[in-house]
Every structure is written in C-alpha cells, then in structure tokens.
Design a protein around this motif. Structure first.
Motif, PDB file in Angstrom:
ATOM      1  N   ALA A  52     -13.530  43.567  28.133  1.00 27.81           N
ATOM      2  CA  ALA A  52     -12.891  44.495  28.947  1.00 27.81           C
ATOM      3  C   ALA A  52     -14.066  44.870  30.249  1.00 27.81           C
ATOM      4  N   ALA A  53     -15.252  44.764  29.814  1.00 29.08           N
ATOM      5  CA  ALA A  53     -16.464  45.215  30.727  1.00 29.08           C
ATOM      6  C   ALA A  53     -17.057  43.769  31.408  1.00 29.08           C
ATOM      7  N   GLY A  54     -16.209  42.902  31.140  1.00 31.68           N
ATOM      8  CA  GLY A  54     -16.697  41.592  32.027  1.00 31.68           C
ATOM      9  C   GLY A  54     -17.908  40.831  31.503  1.00 31.68           C
ATOM     10  N   SER A  55     -18.631  40.988  30.164  1.00 32.08           N
ATOM     11  CA  SER A  55     -19.778  40.312  29.628  1.00 32.08           C
ATOM     12  C   SER A  55     -19.353  39.342  29.027  1.00 32.08           C
ATOM     13  N   LEU A  56     -17.990  39.311  28.655  1.00 27.94           N
ATOM     14  CA  LEU A  56     -17.545  37.958  27.718  1.00 27.94           C
ATOM     15  C   LEU A  56     -16.214  37.618  28.444  1.00 27.94           C
ATOM     16  N   GLU A  57     -16.248  36.192  28.579  1.00 29.73           N
ATOM     17  CA  GLU A  57     -14.784  35.604  28.750  1.00 29.73           C
ATOM     18  C   GLU A  57     -13.794  35.808  27.776  1.00 29.73           C
ATOM     19  N   PRO A  58     -12.537  36.152  28.409  1.00 32.28           N
ATOM     20  CA  PRO A  58     -11.617  36.416  27.339  1.00 32.28           C
ATOM     21  C   PRO A  58     -11.259  35.548  26.399  1.00 32.28           C
ATOM     22  N   ARG A  59     -11.227  34.280  26.937  1.00 37.12           N
ATOM     23  CA  ARG A  59     -10.728  33.161  25.906  1.00 37.12           C
ATOM     24  C   ARG A  59     -11.713  33.196  24.724  1.00 37.12           C
ATOM     25  N   ALA A 135      -7.372  44.621  26.599  1.00 42.79           N
ATOM     26  CA  ALA A 135      -8.686  44.587  27.246  1.00 42.79           C
ATOM     27  C   ALA A 135      -8.733  44.108  28.463  1.00 42.79           C
ATOM     28  N   ILE A 136      -8.037  43.014  28.984  1.00 43.52           N
ATOM     29  CA  ILE A 136      -8.164  42.445  30.119  1.00 43.52           C
ATOM     30  C   ILE A 136      -7.399  43.362  31.114  1.00 43.52           C
ATOM     31  N   PHE A 137      -6.165  43.767  30.693  1.00 40.63           N
ATOM     32  CA  PHE A 137      -5.231  44.629  31.702  1.00 40.63           C
ATOM     33  C   PHE A 137      -6.256  45.747  32.005  1.00 40.63           C
ATOM     34  N   LEU A 138      -6.941  46.457  31.242  1.00 42.18           N
ATOM     35  CA  LEU A 138      -7.803  47.511  31.388  1.00 42.18           C
ATOM     36  C   LEU A 138      -8.960  47.226  32.474  1.00 42.18           C
ATOM     37  N   GLU A 413     -18.935  39.819  37.451  1.00 34.95           N
ATOM     38  CA  GLU A 413     -17.992  40.048  38.490  1.00 34.95           C
ATOM     39  C   GLU A 413     -17.136  41.284  38.583  1.00 34.95           C
ATOM     40  N   THR A 414     -16.584  41.661  39.853  1.00 36.20           N
ATOM     41  CA  THR A 414     -15.696  42.858  39.682  1.00 36.20           C
ATOM     42  C   THR A 414     -14.785  42.688  40.429  1.00 36.20           C
ATOM     43  N   VAL A 415     -13.848  41.431  40.435  1.00 33.49           N
ATOM     44  CA  VAL A 415     -12.711  41.214  40.827  1.00 33.49           C
ATOM     45  C   VAL A 415     -11.881  41.597  40.051  1.00 33.49           C
ATOM     46  N   SER A 416     -10.608  42.193  40.548  1.00 36.30           N
ATOM     47  CA  SER A 416      -9.232  42.380  39.734  1.00 36.30           C
ATOM     48  C   SER A 416      -8.338  41.039  39.758  1.00 36.30           C
ATOM     49  N   LEU A 417      -7.958  40.605  38.733  1.00 38.08           N
ATOM     50  CA  LEU A 417      -6.848  39.504  38.599  1.00 38.08           C
ATOM     51  C   LEU A 417      -5.575  40.036  38.147  1.00 38.08           C
ATOM     52  N   GLY A 418      -5.522  41.202  38.233  1.00 37.87           N
ATOM     53  CA  GLY A 418      -4.026  41.922  37.731  1.00 37.87           C
ATOM     54  C   GLY A 418      -2.889  41.272  38.238  1.00 37.87           C
ATOM     55  N   SER A 419      -2.970  40.577  39.136  1.00 38.10           N
ATOM     56  CA  SER A 419      -1.725  39.946  39.704  1.00 38.10           C
ATOM     57  C   SER A 419      -1.365  38.554  38.921  1.00 38.10           C
TER      58      SER A 419
END
Length: 446
Positions: A52-59, A135-138, A413-419
């Motif tokens: 969620a914090a961007g330290s790890l790739e979700p996959r 986590a990724i949604f948040l 990275e601080t970009v949102s990919l919510g779309s």
C-alpha cells in the motif's frame, strides 16, 4: 484401487502450505489433492502495508496457486456447503453451474473475514485491509485525496479529503495506518499547497492500548512515536456512525472524511455454519491438538477458522489467529495426513508464540521476539528479514528483495492508478452510440 482424494477448502496460509507439503511428501499414486479457492493466488498479508505504501510491487505479495502447486488440481471457485456425512462439498465456479466434489479427507482452511459491527454507514463507505485489492485501492485512494485537496479552493472539501480514519489498533490497523501516513508525508513534497500538518490521520481504538501483540511497553512506545508524527490516536473510543462519510465518535467529536478503513478484528468464515462440522460459540471449528476436527473422522482444520488447543499453555487455551501459527500448523497438518494415509501415528501441534514485529513506515518499526525488544531502525530491519524468510518461493523472495533495493535507491512513486479499476470510462464516454434498428413487421412485405 482408487487413490484417496484430499480436498483442501481455502488457498490461504493453511491451504497453500498444506497442499505444498502434501505434494512434496506424497507420490501422485498415493493421493489426489484438490484445492478450492475463489482466488487463484495466496496473499502474503504481512506485506500488504508495504504494498500500500509503494515499497513493494503488488504482484510480489501474492503467490499463484497453480504455479506453486503443479501436483494439485486447483479450482478457482467458491464452496457453498460441506456435507461431511456424505463426504461431499458443493462448489460454485465463477461461471457455470454448481457441482459436487467428493473426498476422502477434508482440510478446512477458510481463514477469517473482517469482523464488522452494525454501525450506520460503515457498509456503504468503509473498506477493509485483508486483501491485496484493498491495499492497492487505498494507495491510489490516498494519492487521489491529495490531488483533490491540491486542486480545490473549497476548504471544507479540502479538509474532508485530507482526513483519513482507521478503526482498530491491532497489528494490521497500526501498520496500515503508519505506512500509508509515511507514504503520504513523503508525497507532500510534490504538492505546492499541502504539508504534512494539513493532513489529519485518526486511529480509533476501543481499548486502552494499541498493538497488544508486542506487549504493553512496546505498544506505549508505538503510541508515543505515532503521536510525535502528529497522528491522532484515540483510545477507549468507538466509531458510532459514518453515514454519508460524516464520522461520529463516542468521545463526541464529529467530522467529514472520504476515507474510513476498518481493521477492528476478524471472525471465522461464515461458511462454517453451512457445514455439519462442530463449531464453538465463536463460530470456529472445534479442533484437537492433532489438528483433526473434533469427533469427526477424515476432517482436518487449522488457522484462523479453527479453535486449536495451545498445548504449550495448558487446557482451555487456544492458539491465536496469526500467520506464525497458521504456517506451522499447516506443516503439522500435512504431516499428520501423510501419517494417516501410511498407517503411522500422528502428532500434536506444539509451538510457543515467538512474538511479533511491526513496520511503522520507512526505517521505523517495533519488535518483541523471544523476549528481545527492539525499536526504530533495528526493529524495521528485523521485520523485513523475518518476513523475507517466510514469504513462499525463492522467486518471490528475490523479487521482494529487488523491490526493496530499488526503493532504497530511488524515491517512491506517488502516482495514482485508481482508474485501472474503470478501464472503460473514457472509451464509453466518447464512443459513438447508435440507435437500434427498428423491428421489422413480419406482416408487411419488404
């Protein structure tokens, strides 16, 4: 002679690790192993805050079941009922009709679901923190709120966007709360009109302490560090309502927010009530120390959905709902099934809880393991080292380590990919729409 079938219901910690050990210890001629789970992957939940914090790739915090279980038959489906008297389970695939799967040995590894309360508005606007999707949604949602606040002159809207409410001060809640705040604090450097002081991070906890898993002293240390960061931790406080995203707390305070995260405990999976297996007053399957379902032949269980006796503490005590117990129970459960199939004696599950480690953001943590207490950087390193050693498969270990190495060299990275969850929005907006052809009148000629 037909080889026995082992049906494993659930592909989480217990389910995946049990299947993994069974396929290693049993020849294909000894048994058929079937794993059923609605998802095609197992989630390593301790890494969700870092994802969620961007330290790890979700996959890299999930493990594909078919990849690690080539010796098993993996069904991506839900189980709607278990009739152990007939030794059958009703399976519902994502598409198509339900069907029954028969078995000789059953492993119930359903885990737990979020334990919610009938709080007005919670079901409509709350989100949990047990799945990688959440986590990724948040992560995307928090960055979206920063974008909203940066792009408006409406002070009420700005305050609403920059207020983040978490309910539950246990392990999952505190880690998610601290990691996401740390990520948002770091992201503020890219916003001209937002500073960390503009954000309002609120943690609501009903008891008089947080992080009970690491003990009173380390819990107090964590509380002090969070408050030093300007985070609003409210003890002995209840969430009363969140209708229309207007939060009302038991201490009398009220405010608006676009973010309500619920991490206030778990409960056994509700499917357990749709079986003929014995459950206790908390809805858990009643288990023996050998990890059999009590009083039932051919049924086994472990993890969050089971009341497993803790033989290290004496009668009346049960193991807690933790990944530490679940992984170790899975190994003992698999070994006992192998022993049963081969006519050998089974053994009790015995493991004394070692303690807990928790990350509180980049380079910040707390740990209490085997009586050793660590704070700050050393605890954060222990947290990473411990979970790196526990995440399944060598491939995932290497990928996680690579993520951490990259994160140490470059900023997050601080970009949102919510779309990404709405990929057809733009296409649907601009697509040329046509009127349906008029129906032909069959009574008229052409």
């Amino acid at each position: 002679m037909t080889k026995p079938r082992i049906l494993i219901v659930g592909g989480g910690y217990v389910g995946m690790y049990t299947a993994l050990r069974l396929q290693r210890k049993l020849a294909r001629s000894e048994a058929e192993i079937v794993v059923v789970d609605p998802r095609s992957y197992m989630t390593y939940q301790p890494f969700l805050p870092e994802a969620a914090a961007g330290s790890l790739e979700p996959r890299h915090v999930v493990v594909p079941l078919r990849k690690v279980l080539p010796g098993c038959d993996v069904l991506t489906a839900s189980v709607s009922g278990i009739d152990h008297a007939r030794k059958t389970a009703t399976v519902i695939p994502h598409q198509g009709d339900a069907f029954e799967v028969s078995y000789d040995h059953l492993v119930v590894a359903l885990g737990s679901v979020a334990r919610t309360l009938p709080i007005p508005g919670l079901a409509e606007c709350g989100v949990g923190f047990k799945r990688v999707e959440e986590a990724i949604f948040l992560r995307n949602h928090v960055i979206d709120q920063l974008d909203i606040a940066e792009s408006t002159d409406d002070e009420a809207l700005r305050r609403r966007a920059l207020t983040f409410v978490f309910v539950g001060g246990g392990y999952a809640g505190v880690e998610a709360f601290a990691e996401l705040e740390d990520m948002a604090r770091d992201a503020c450097r890219y916003y001209e009109n937002i500073t960390p002081a503009d954000m309002h991070w609120v943690l609501v906890e009903a008891s008089n302490r947080i992080l009970p898993e690491v003990g009173w002293e380390m819990g107090q240390y964590t509380l002090e560090r969070l408050r030093e960061r300007g985070m609003d931790v409210r003890l002995e406080t209840l969430l009363k309502s969140t209708v229309d995203k207007h939060v009302v707390l038991s201490d009398g305070s009220e405010f608006d927010t676009n973010t309500v995260v619920w991490t206030a405990g778990v409960k056994p999976h509700p499917l357990l009530k749709e079986t003929d297996l014995p459950v206790d007053d908390k809805g858990r399957l009643m288990a023996t120390a050998e990890l059999r379902v009590e009083g039932v032949e051919g049924a086994w269980t472990a993890g969050d959905c089971a009341a497993v006796p803790d033989v290290t503490k004496g009668p009346g005590n049960f193991t807690g709902p933790s990944a530490q117990h679940a992984v170790r129970q899975a190994k003992r459960l698999a070994d006992n099934i192998v022993a049963e199939l081969r006519g050998l004696p089974t053994q009790n599950y015995r493991h004394e809880y070692a303690g807990s480690v928790a990350s509180l953001g980049l380079h910040k943590g707390v740990a209490a393991v085997y009586g050793v207490k660590l704070k700050g950087w050393p605890a954060w390193l222990m947290h990473r080292a411990y979970h790196l050693s526990r995440v399944p498969t060598t491939t995932r270990k290497a990928q996680v380590l690579a993520d951490w190495t990259t994160a140490a060299l470059f900023r997050r990275e601080t970009v949102s990919l919510g779309s990404l969850s709405r990929p057809r929005d733009e296409f649907s907006t601009y697509a040329v729409r046509t009127q349906p052809e008029p129906a032909l009148n069959p009574g008229k000629g052409q």
